[in-house]
Write a protein that holds these residues in place. Structure first.
Motif, PDB file in Angstrom:
ATOM      1  N   LYS A  91      33.206  44.798  35.827  1.00  0.00           N
ATOM      2  CA  LYS A  91      33.636  43.386  35.899  1.00  0.00           C
ATOM      3  C   LYS A  91      35.120  43.216  35.548  1.00  0.00           C
ATOM      4  CE  LYS A  91      29.450  40.993  35.825  1.00  0.00           C
ATOM      5  NZ  LYS A  91      29.152  40.840  37.213  1.00  0.00           N
ATOM      6  N   ILE A  92      35.582  43.955  34.523  1.00  0.00           N
ATOM      7  CA  ILE A  92      36.975  43.828  34.071  1.00  0.00           C
ATOM      8  C   ILE A  92      37.833  44.782  34.891  1.00  0.00           C
ATOM      9  CG2 ILE A  92      38.557  43.991  32.117  1.00  0.00           C
ATOM     10  CD1 ILE A  92      36.085  43.501  30.284  1.00  0.00           C
ATOM     11  N   GLU A  93      38.637  44.217  35.783  1.00  0.00           N
ATOM     12  CA  GLU A  93      39.440  45.022  36.693  1.00  0.00           C
ATOM     13  C   GLU A  93      40.735  45.514  36.056  1.00  0.00           C
ATOM     14  OE1 GLU A  93      39.962  43.023  40.403  1.00  0.00           O
ATOM     15  OE2 GLU A  93      37.822  42.707  40.649  1.00  0.00           O
ATOM     16  N   ALA A  94      41.283  44.749  35.149  1.00  0.00           N
ATOM     17  CA  ALA A  94      42.532  45.121  34.481  1.00  0.00           C
ATOM     18  C   ALA A  94      42.603  44.362  33.164  1.00  0.00           C
ATOM     19  CB  ALA A  94      43.735  44.767  35.357  1.00  0.00           C
ATOM     20  N   ALA A  95      43.314  44.928  32.196  1.00  0.00           N
ATOM     21  CA  ALA A  95      43.460  44.285  30.885  1.00  0.00           C
ATOM     22  C   ALA A  95      44.706  44.821  30.203  1.00  0.00           C
ATOM     23  CB  ALA A  95      42.234  44.553  30.016  1.00  0.00           C
ATOM     24  N   GLY A  96      45.274  43.997  29.334  1.00  0.00           N
ATOM     25  CA  GLY A  96      46.421  44.468  28.571  1.00  0.00           C
ATOM     26  C   GLY A  96      47.039  43.367  27.740  1.00  0.00           C
ATOM     27  N   PRO A  97      47.882  43.788  26.790  1.00  0.00           N
ATOM     28  CA  PRO A  97      48.546  42.809  25.927  1.00  0.00           C
ATOM     29  C   PRO A  97      49.660  42.091  26.666  1.00  0.00           C
ATOM     30  CG  PRO A  97      49.327  45.010  25.424  1.00  0.00           C
ATOM     31  CD  PRO A  97      48.238  45.164  26.447  1.00  0.00           C
ATOM     32  N   LEU A  98      49.901  40.871  26.244  1.00  0.00           N
ATOM     33  CA  LEU A  98      51.049  40.120  26.743  1.00  0.00           C
ATOM     34  C   LEU A  98      52.235  40.437  25.846  1.00  0.00           C
ATOM     35  CD1 LEU A  98      49.214  36.742  27.391  1.00  0.00           C
ATOM     36  CD2 LEU A  98      49.916  38.425  29.090  1.00  0.00           C
ATOM     37  N   GLU A 156      32.140  31.304  35.263  1.00  0.00           N
ATOM     38  CA  GLU A 156      32.961  31.277  34.051  1.00  0.00           C
ATOM     39  C   GLU A 156      32.137  31.628  32.811  1.00  0.00           C
ATOM     40  OE1 GLU A 156      35.593  28.049  31.569  1.00  0.00           O
ATOM     41  OE2 GLU A 156      35.581  27.904  33.754  1.00  0.00           O
ATOM     42  N   GLU A 157      30.870  31.239  32.797  1.00  0.00           N
ATOM     43  CA  GLU A 157      29.996  31.532  31.657  1.00  0.00           C
ATOM     44  C   GLU A 157      29.850  33.039  31.443  1.00  0.00           C
ATOM     45  OE1 GLU A 157      29.153  29.427  34.211  1.00  0.00           O
ATOM     46  OE2 GLU A 157      29.487  27.573  33.115  1.00  0.00           O
ATOM     47  N   ASP A 158      29.842  33.821  32.539  1.00  0.00           N
ATOM     48  CA  ASP A 158      29.763  35.279  32.429  1.00  0.00           C
ATOM     49  C   ASP A 158      31.009  35.838  31.744  1.00  0.00           C
ATOM     50  OD1 ASP A 158      27.337  35.183  33.840  1.00  0.00           O
ATOM     51  OD2 ASP A 158      28.360  35.463  35.768  1.00  0.00           O
ATOM     52  N   VAL A 159      32.145  35.269  32.071  1.00  0.00           N
ATOM     53  CA  VAL A 159      33.413  35.704  31.462  1.00  0.00           C
ATOM     54  C   VAL A 159      33.437  35.308  29.992  1.00  0.00           C
ATOM     55  CG1 VAL A 159      35.925  35.568  31.604  1.00  0.00           C
ATOM     56  CG2 VAL A 159      34.552  35.460  33.695  1.00  0.00           C
ATOM     57  N   ASP A 160      32.953  34.116  29.694  1.00  0.00           N
ATOM     58  CA  ASP A 160      32.878  33.641  28.308  1.00  0.00           C
ATOM     59  C   ASP A 160      32.059  34.624  27.456  1.00  0.00           C
ATOM     60  OD1 ASP A 160      33.425  31.449  26.383  1.00  0.00           O
ATOM     61  OD2 ASP A 160      31.243  31.282  26.395  1.00  0.00           O
ATOM     62  N   LEU A 183      36.179  47.746  27.027  1.00  0.00           N
ATOM     63  CA  LEU A 183      36.718  47.525  28.366  1.00  0.00           C
ATOM     64  C   LEU A 183      36.157  48.547  29.354  1.00  0.00           C
ATOM     65  CD1 LEU A 183      40.449  46.774  27.480  1.00  0.00           C
ATOM     66  CD2 LEU A 183      38.669  45.112  28.085  1.00  0.00           C
ATOM     67  N   GLU A 184      36.078  49.803  28.929  1.00  0.00           N
ATOM     68  CA  GLU A 184      35.535  50.853  29.804  1.00  0.00           C
ATOM     69  C   GLU A 184      34.064  50.604  30.124  1.00  0.00           C
ATOM     70  OE1 GLU A 184      36.512  54.355  27.563  1.00  0.00           O
ATOM     71  OE2 GLU A 184      38.444  54.563  28.576  1.00  0.00           O
ATOM     72  N   ARG A 185      33.285  50.166  29.143  1.00  0.00           N
ATOM     73  CA  ARG A 185      31.860  49.893  29.376  1.00  0.00           C
ATOM     74  C   ARG A 185      31.661  48.752  30.378  1.00  0.00           C
ATOM     75  NH1 ARG A 185      31.571  50.207  23.896  1.00  0.00           N
ATOM     76  NH2 ARG A 185      31.146  47.976  23.670  1.00  0.00           N
TER      77      ARG A 185
END
Length: 100
Positions: A34-41, A60-64, A28-30
């Motif tokens: 692109k990834i602005e936020a992340a976490g478990p549900l 969407e392909e970039d996110v994939d 995530l740090e690397r």
């Protein structure tokens, strides 16, 4: 034009993701450009199984590709995921779009 995408990943039923967590956080740090936020549900068993990211990307392909590069995917800790395009219309007390 960049958009905001919400990948939601679904873990295997056992929820055994904690041993991969440091490598996942490194990933995530690397990709913080692109990834602005992340976490478990949240889940009632508090296993932190499923997760969600907020990603800014051109397509969407970039996110994939990002999801499949994450340590949780090739190790089999994720069973599936969905990518949802999101249009933000409100933030910090203000409308971000004009009424029609």
């Amino acid at each position: 034009m960049q958009g905001i995408f919400i990948p939601v990943a679904y873990a295997k039923a056992d929820g055994q993701t904690t041993w991969q967590c440091p490598r996942h956080l490194d990933f995530l740090e690397r990709h913080s450009d692109k990834i602005e936020a992340a976490g478990p549900l949240s889940d009632t068993a508090r296993l932190g199984r499923d997760g969600m990211w907020i990603v800014e990307a051109d397509a969407e392909e970039d996110v994939d590709r990002l999801v499949q590069e994450d340590q949780f995917w090739p190790t089999g800790l994720r069973k599936s995921y969905a990518i949802i395009k999101w249009t933000q219309v409100y933030a910090a007390g203000s409308r971000l779009i004009a009424p029609s």
